[in-house]
Design a protein around this motif. Sequence first.
Motif, PDB file in Angstrom:
ATOM      1  N   ARG B  51       0.849  -1.306   0.131  1.00 20.98           N
ATOM      2  CA  ARG B  51      -0.141  -0.146   0.204  1.00 20.98           C
ATOM      3  C   ARG B  51       0.924   1.241  -0.050  1.00 20.98           C
ATOM      4  O   ARG B  51       0.513   2.349  -0.673  1.00 20.98           O
ATOM      5  N   ASN B  55       0.287   4.080  -2.641  1.00 22.71           N
ATOM      6  CA  ASN B  55      -0.091   5.467  -2.410  1.00 22.71           C
ATOM      7  C   ASN B  55       0.970   6.196  -3.164  1.00 22.71           C
ATOM      8  O   ASN B  55       0.416   7.347  -3.704  1.00 22.71           O
ATOM      9  N   GLU B  58       0.167   6.542  -6.645  1.00 23.48           N
ATOM     10  CA  GLU B  58      -0.977   7.331  -6.856  1.00 23.48           C
ATOM     11  C   GLU B  58      -0.726   8.961  -6.862  1.00 23.48           C
ATOM     12  O   GLU B  58      -1.392   9.735  -7.715  1.00 23.48           O
ATOM     13  N   TYR B  59       0.126   9.403  -6.068  1.00 23.44           N
ATOM     14  CA  TYR B  59       0.322  10.796  -6.097  1.00 23.44           C
ATOM     15  C   TYR B  59       1.449  11.014  -6.927  1.00 23.44           C
ATOM     16  O   TYR B  59       1.725  12.386  -7.237  1.00 23.44           O
ATOM     17  N   TYR B  93       7.647   8.674   4.127  1.00 18.64           N
ATOM     18  CA  TYR B  93       6.363   7.935   4.463  1.00 18.64           C
ATOM     19  C   TYR B  93       6.292   6.491   3.987  1.00 18.64           C
ATOM     20  O   TYR B  93       5.943   5.697   5.010  1.00 18.64           O
ATOM     21  N   TYR B  97       5.653   3.930   6.734  1.00 22.48           N
ATOM     22  CA  TYR B  97       4.227   3.248   6.819  1.00 22.48           C
ATOM     23  C   TYR B  97       4.658   1.380   6.714  1.00 22.48           C
ATOM     24  O   TYR B  97       4.151   0.872   7.162  1.00 22.48           O
ATOM     25  N   ARG B 104       2.968   6.373   8.955  1.00 17.26           N
ATOM     26  CA  ARG B 104       2.592   6.982   7.476  1.00 17.26           C
ATOM     27  C   ARG B 104       2.249   8.429   7.480  1.00 17.26           C
ATOM     28  O   ARG B 104       2.418   9.416   6.811  1.00 17.26           O
ATOM     29  N   LEU B 108       3.210  11.858   5.619  1.00 17.67           N
ATOM     30  CA  LEU B 108       1.985  12.495   4.727  1.00 17.67           C
ATOM     31  C   LEU B 108       1.478  13.690   4.913  1.00 17.67           C
ATOM     32  O   LEU B 108       1.318  14.519   3.915  1.00 17.67           O
TER      33      LEU B 108
ATOM     34  N   SER C  23      -9.269  12.438  -2.827  1.00 13.48           N
ATOM     35  CA  SER C  23      -8.256  11.884  -1.873  1.00 13.48           C
ATOM     36  C   SER C  23      -8.922  12.120  -0.321  1.00 13.48           C
ATOM     37  O   SER C  23      -9.225  11.110   0.512  1.00 13.48           O
ATOM     38  N   VAL C  26     -11.903   9.750   0.554  1.00  9.01           N
ATOM     39  CA  VAL C  26     -11.520   8.649   0.833  1.00  9.01           C
ATOM     40  C   VAL C  26     -11.122   8.530   2.445  1.00  9.01           C
ATOM     41  O   VAL C  26     -11.401   7.742   3.162  1.00  9.01           O
ATOM     42  N   ILE C  27     -10.328   9.546   2.760  1.00 14.34           N
ATOM     43  CA  ILE C  27      -9.748   9.623   4.149  1.00 14.34           C
ATOM     44  C   ILE C  27     -10.879   9.691   5.059  1.00 14.34           C
ATOM     45  O   ILE C  27     -11.276   8.953   6.206  1.00 14.34           O
ATOM     46  N   ARG C  30     -12.606   6.360   5.298  1.00 15.00           N
ATOM     47  CA  ARG C  30     -11.941   5.611   6.296  1.00 15.00           C
ATOM     48  C   ARG C  30     -12.457   5.680   7.461  1.00 15.00           C
ATOM     49  O   ARG C  30     -12.336   4.730   8.432  1.00 15.00           O
ATOM     50  N   PRO C  37      -6.044   1.707   7.191  1.00 15.61           N
ATOM     51  CA  PRO C  37      -4.758   1.055   6.442  1.00 15.61           C
ATOM     52  C   PRO C  37      -3.976   0.282   7.057  1.00 15.61           C
ATOM     53  O   PRO C  37      -3.812   0.406   8.317  1.00 15.61           O
ATOM     54  N   PHE C  50     -13.771   4.110  -2.238  1.00 19.51           N
ATOM     55  CA  PHE C  50     -12.277   3.753  -2.503  1.00 19.51           C
ATOM     56  C   PHE C  50     -12.216   3.461  -3.943  1.00 19.51           C
ATOM     57  O   PHE C  50     -11.425   3.930  -4.484  1.00 19.51           O
ATOM     58  N   GLN C  53     -12.413   6.921  -6.145  1.00 18.62           N
ATOM     59  CA  GLN C  53     -11.033   7.806  -6.360  1.00 18.62           C
ATOM     60  C   GLN C  53      -9.886   6.957  -7.031  1.00 18.62           C
ATOM     61  O   GLN C  53      -9.211   7.483  -7.831  1.00 18.62           O
TER      62      GLN C  53
END
Lengths: 146, 146, 146
Positions: B51, B55, B58-59, B93, B97, B104, B108, C23, C26-27, C30, C37, C50, C53
Amino acid sequence: MLDQVVLIAGVTVMGVLEQAYFSLQVIYARRKYSVSPPSTSGPPEFERVFRAQANCSEYFPIFIIILWVSGLFFSQGLSALCGLLYLYGRYQYFRGYAKMAHGRLAPLYFCAKVLWVLIGFSALGILGSMCRFYLDLDLKQLASSI
Amino acid sequence: MLDQVVLIAGVTVMGVLEQAYFSLQVIYARRKYSVSPPSTSGPPEFERVFRAQANCSEYFPIFIIILWVSGLFFSQGLSALCGLLYLYGRYQYFRGYAKMAHGRLAPLYFCAKVLWVLIGFSALGILGSMCRFYLDLDLKQLASSI
Amino acid sequence: MLDQVVLIAGVTVMGVLEQAYFSLQVIYARRKYSVSPPSTSGPPEFERVFRAQANCSEYFPIFIIILWVSGLFFSQGLSALCGLLYLYGRYQYFRGYAKMAHGRLAPLYFCAKVLWVLIGFSALGILGSMCRFYLDLDLKQLASSI
Ligand SMILES: N[C@@H](CCC(=O)N[C@@H](CS)C(=O)NCC(=O)O)C(=O)O
Ligand SMILES: N[C@@H](CCC(=O)N[C@@H](CS)C(=O)NCC(=O)O)C(=O)O
Ligand SMILES: N[C@@H](CCC(=O)N[C@@H](CS)C(=O)NCC(=O)O)C(=O)O
């Protein structure tokens, strides 16, 4: 200025078309194996297609970014050629992975090698540009004058 | 023109190398915890590494895109500096994580702040350019003449 | 040169803001559904947010890349307009998918159509540039002289 990027722009559009093709394959696989969103798990046949597209999508921005940096700072022609090889490798990766998990490995190594070449080109090109702009030193001329 | 982007191109290549490093960590974790593709679930140790890389991936495009817009329209030097901070934050991060889910969070928040700075720079730079091109108004000159 | 990309740069920053918004959703989800996570599975309400996104993130680089190629090689104004339509469609996609899985389909088809238009623009623009640079042939002039 556009003539200095037209070839890599062409490879970029081909890459976008390839990604569209991979996405469509996931949509077909969702129908065939009845895996409705938001689920992403199903029979291994489905999961291989799903992950193949996910992996290609993950690397796609990296590939495009390094393609353009290499094309701008090193050589448009060589970068475009590497770009075509990468797209071909990704097609083999997708087909190989969809058939069996092991089938992804050889094309993945091939794609990774192409990416390393593009990274090398980019690093060389940027180094050359930095020497020219900040040290007023032309590496190419220097190399040929030795 | 290349001298106006050579620093952000340098940061970009460093970002690509960082992503390559994260991918290799996932490959090692897959071997260590015997999680064969297409599976993506395993012990929490594996899932955190998996993950973390997902993540960051994704960014990554978002980061690169805003880095270049900010570098082109606002300031190359400041954008490149932010870029280095972001890459450092992402490394923290990933490591945090991988150790534990909670690790994380601090990096973040740091990365998110850097991204907001780059978004702010980009918005200012684009606004300034639009005023110059469409209203023939130089905001910088205006500000300094007050 | 920046005046030739300032509009698409503006759309790009809006796209980055939209991704930031997704994003954050999603946070929040969660937290609301207690999905910590590295886990990504939970109640369908969470999984839809989820995946919405994730899907938008997957297409975001493709969208930005084709937006810029189309803006550089075809028409900045038309590309920026398509860009706005795409961002609007993705917002509808996210909201629709978050409500129910079926709600994603109509906006997805809309976004796909916009992407195809941008791909078409890009292909035309690149073809025109190639003819100009390599064949010394101006397609626009040719078309208007017939
Ligand atoms: N996201 C990738 C990152 C590392 C990678 O690219 N792995 C290669 C070699 S194991 C791969 O083909 N992964 C298959 C996959 O992503 O499903 C992963 O989960 O494995
Ligand atoms: N894809 C992300 C989107 C939002 C995000 O960036 N979340 C932060 C804070 S909860 C994160 O570190 N997510 C962990 C992860 O993506 O595995 C997620 O699933 O959480
Ligand atoms: N990653 C996508 C690739 C194909 C795609 O874009 N599918 C559309 C139509 S089925 C979608 O909305 N997928 C939902 C999702 O990605 O969760 C998927 O898993 O479906």
